[in-house]
Design a protein around this motif. Structure first.
Motif, PDB file in Angstrom:
ATOM      1  N   UNK A  93      54.145   8.977   9.755  1.00 46.99           N
ATOM      2  CA  UNK A  93      53.672   7.632   9.442  1.00 46.99           C
ATOM      3  C   UNK A  93      54.673   6.566   9.853  1.00 46.99           C
ATOM      4  N   UNK A  94      55.968   6.870   9.652  1.00 47.33           N
ATOM      5  CA  UNK A  94      57.011   5.923  10.059  1.00 47.33           C
ATOM      6  C   UNK A  94      57.021   5.759  11.577  1.00 47.33           C
ATOM      7  N   UNK A  95      56.879   6.880  12.302  1.00 46.17           N
ATOM      8  CA  UNK A  95      56.858   6.805  13.769  1.00 46.17           C
ATOM      9  C   UNK A  95      55.681   5.970  14.246  1.00 46.17           C
ATOM     10  N   UNK A  96      54.514   6.204  13.641  1.00 42.74           N
ATOM     11  CA  UNK A  96      53.325   5.448  14.036  1.00 42.74           C
ATOM     12  C   UNK A  96      53.500   3.962  13.738  1.00 42.74           C
ATOM     13  N   UNK A  97      54.134   3.645  12.615  1.00 37.62           N
ATOM     14  CA  UNK A  97      54.354   2.243  12.258  1.00 37.62           C
ATOM     15  C   UNK A  97      55.271   1.534  13.247  1.00 37.62           C
ATOM     16  N   UNK A  98      56.377   2.191  13.610  1.00 33.94           N
ATOM     17  CA  UNK A  98      57.301   1.575  14.563  1.00 33.94           C
ATOM     18  C   UNK A  98      56.653   1.435  15.945  1.00 33.94           C
ATOM     19  N   UNK A  99      55.867   2.447  16.330  1.00 33.09           N
ATOM     20  CA  UNK A  99      55.195   2.360  17.624  1.00 33.09           C
ATOM     21  C   UNK A  99      54.180   1.220  17.632  1.00 33.09           C
ATOM     22  N   UNK A 100      53.479   1.038  16.520  1.00 36.90           N
ATOM     23  CA  UNK A 100      52.510  -0.055  16.407  1.00 36.90           C
ATOM     24  C   UNK A 100      53.215  -1.409  16.534  1.00 36.90           C
ATOM     25  N   UNK A 101      54.380  -1.534  15.875  1.00 40.09           N
ATOM     26  CA  UNK A 101      55.115  -2.804  15.966  1.00 40.09           C
ATOM     27  C   UNK A 101      55.654  -3.021  17.384  1.00 40.09           C
ATOM     28  N   UNK A 102      56.114  -1.947  18.036  1.00 35.68           N
ATOM     29  CA  UNK A 102      56.589  -2.072  19.422  1.00 35.68           C
ATOM     30  C   UNK A 102      55.444  -2.514  20.328  1.00 35.68           C
ATOM     31  N   UNK A 103      54.256  -1.950  20.124  1.00 37.35           N
ATOM     32  CA  UNK A 103      53.097  -2.352  20.927  1.00 37.35           C
ATOM     33  C   UNK A 103      52.740  -3.813  20.681  1.00 37.35           C
ATOM     34  N   UNK A 104      52.866  -4.244  19.425  1.00 37.90           N
ATOM     35  CA  UNK A 104      52.582  -5.642  19.112  1.00 37.90           C
ATOM     36  C   UNK A 104      53.519  -6.586  19.850  1.00 37.90           C
ATOM     37  N   UNK A 105      54.809  -6.215  19.875  1.00 33.05           N
ATOM     38  CA  UNK A 105      55.778  -7.043  20.603  1.00 33.05           C
ATOM     39  C   UNK A 105      55.471  -7.029  22.101  1.00 33.05           C
ATOM     40  N   UNK A 106      55.095  -5.849  22.610  1.00 28.41           N
ATOM     41  CA  UNK A 106      54.753  -5.728  24.037  1.00 28.41           C
ATOM     42  C   UNK A 106      53.595  -6.663  24.395  1.00 28.41           C
ATOM     43  N   UNK A 107      52.556  -6.666  23.545  1.00 29.27           N
ATOM     44  CA  UNK A 107      51.409  -7.553  23.803  1.00 29.27           C
ATOM     45  C   UNK A 107      51.845  -9.015  23.772  1.00 29.27           C
ATOM     46  N   UNK A 108      52.708  -9.342  22.824  1.00 25.78           N
ATOM     47  CA  UNK A 108      53.169 -10.724  22.719  1.00 25.78           C
ATOM     48  C   UNK A 108      53.998 -11.111  23.942  1.00 25.78           C
ATOM     49  N   UNK A 109      54.840 -10.172  24.413  1.00 17.35           N
ATOM     50  CA  UNK A 109      55.624 -10.462  25.619  1.00 17.35           C
ATOM     51  C   UNK A 109      54.719 -10.676  26.826  1.00 17.35           C
ATOM     52  N   UNK A 110      53.652  -9.892  26.925  1.00 12.67           N
ATOM     53  CA  UNK A 110      52.709 -10.086  28.035  1.00 12.67           C
ATOM     54  C   UNK A 110      52.056 -11.459  27.967  1.00 12.67           C
ATOM     55  N   UNK A 111      51.690 -11.882  26.744  1.00 10.07           N
ATOM     56  CA  UNK A 111      51.091 -13.219  26.603  1.00 10.07           C
ATOM     57  C   UNK A 111      52.105 -14.295  26.980  1.00 10.07           C
TER      58      UNK A 111
END
Length: 247
Positions: A219-237
């Motif tokens: 669950x911790x791994x999935x949470x950190x990966x989700x936050x990393x993906x969120x930052x990635x999307x924001x960087x793309x925007x």
């Protein structure tokens, strides 16, 4: 009220008021531990209470109820060739023996591995997904002509890398814990076959604790990966906005 056993002496149950309770030889071994602790440390001791609670868990008998104590004591007396216990004992056939409805600790440990395996399977692609998120974030900045260490871009990229690293670490830990849980389950099974009920219980408890940790780390791994993906999307925007401004 007495022990039910096969012709070869193996205990298969206990009869109380015309009701038969299934008891395996491993359960009987635990009952002997209950009686031994009661004689050595007293019926109200912590050691006796622990063994009695395990006997209850492994037989399905009500915890700390008088009947649970009576059955444990009756089995001990039968095994120690008490005349009254032997007189009350009943010989039955295998077909007449009550069927156990509660899994041994080793069985519960192996059953729990199914849930741990789900966590393990979800963690396997985390490392690669985290690396993709970092690469994608870096490419987004490069497309916008920004330097990775720049003031505007440095903070989100640092956060992205941190979350990606933490996701990989948690996933790696979950995988290691899963394999350790498998080893503990196998150890519980071996000790169960040997009727070493103390070590069977220890190994099973260890396995269940590891299974819980696998779930937490997954669950911790999935949470950190989700936050990393969120930052990635924001960087793309942001990269698109920076590109439009630069154009």
């Amino acid at each position: 009220m007495g022990v039910l056993h096969l012709a070869d002496g193996r205990i298969v149950g206990y009869r109380v008021n015309d009701r038969d309770y299934p008891i395996t030889m491993a359960n009987a071994k635990r009952a002997l531990n209950v009686a031994h602790c009661a004689r050595r440390f007293g019926r109200g001791s912590t050691f006796t209470a622990y063994e009695l609670s395990k006997f209850s868990d492994e037989t399905g008998l009500p915890p700390y109820a008088p009947i649970t104590w009576w059955i444990a004591r009756g089995i001990d007396r039968f095994v120690r060739n008490d005349a009254n216990a032997a007189e009350r004992a009943v010989t039955v056939t295998a077909a007449e023996a009550p069927v156990p409805t509660v899994k041994r600790p080793a069985g519960r440990a192996h059953a729990a591995l199914g849930e741990a395996r789900k966590g393990y399977e979800t963690c396997r692609p985390v490392g690669e997904a985290a690396e993709r998120a970092v690469r994608s974030g870096g490419l987004a900045l490069e497309r916008a002509g920004k330097v990775l260490g720049g003031t505007e871009a440095g903070e989100p990229m640092t956060a992205l890398r941190d979350h990606a690293r933490l996701a990989q670490e948690a996933a790696g830990s979950a995988e290691a814990l899963f394999f350790a849980a498998c080893d503990a389950a196998d150890e519980a099974r071996r000790k169960g076959i040997e009727l070493d009920v103390i070590r069977e219980g220890w190994a099973a408890d260890h396995c269940l604790a590891l299974v819980a940790q696998v779930g937490e780390n997954a669950g911790e791994a999935a949470g950190h990966l989700h936050r990393a993906d969120g930052i990635r999307h924001e960087l793309n925007r942001q990269a698109e906005r920076w590109a439009r401004r630069a154009g």
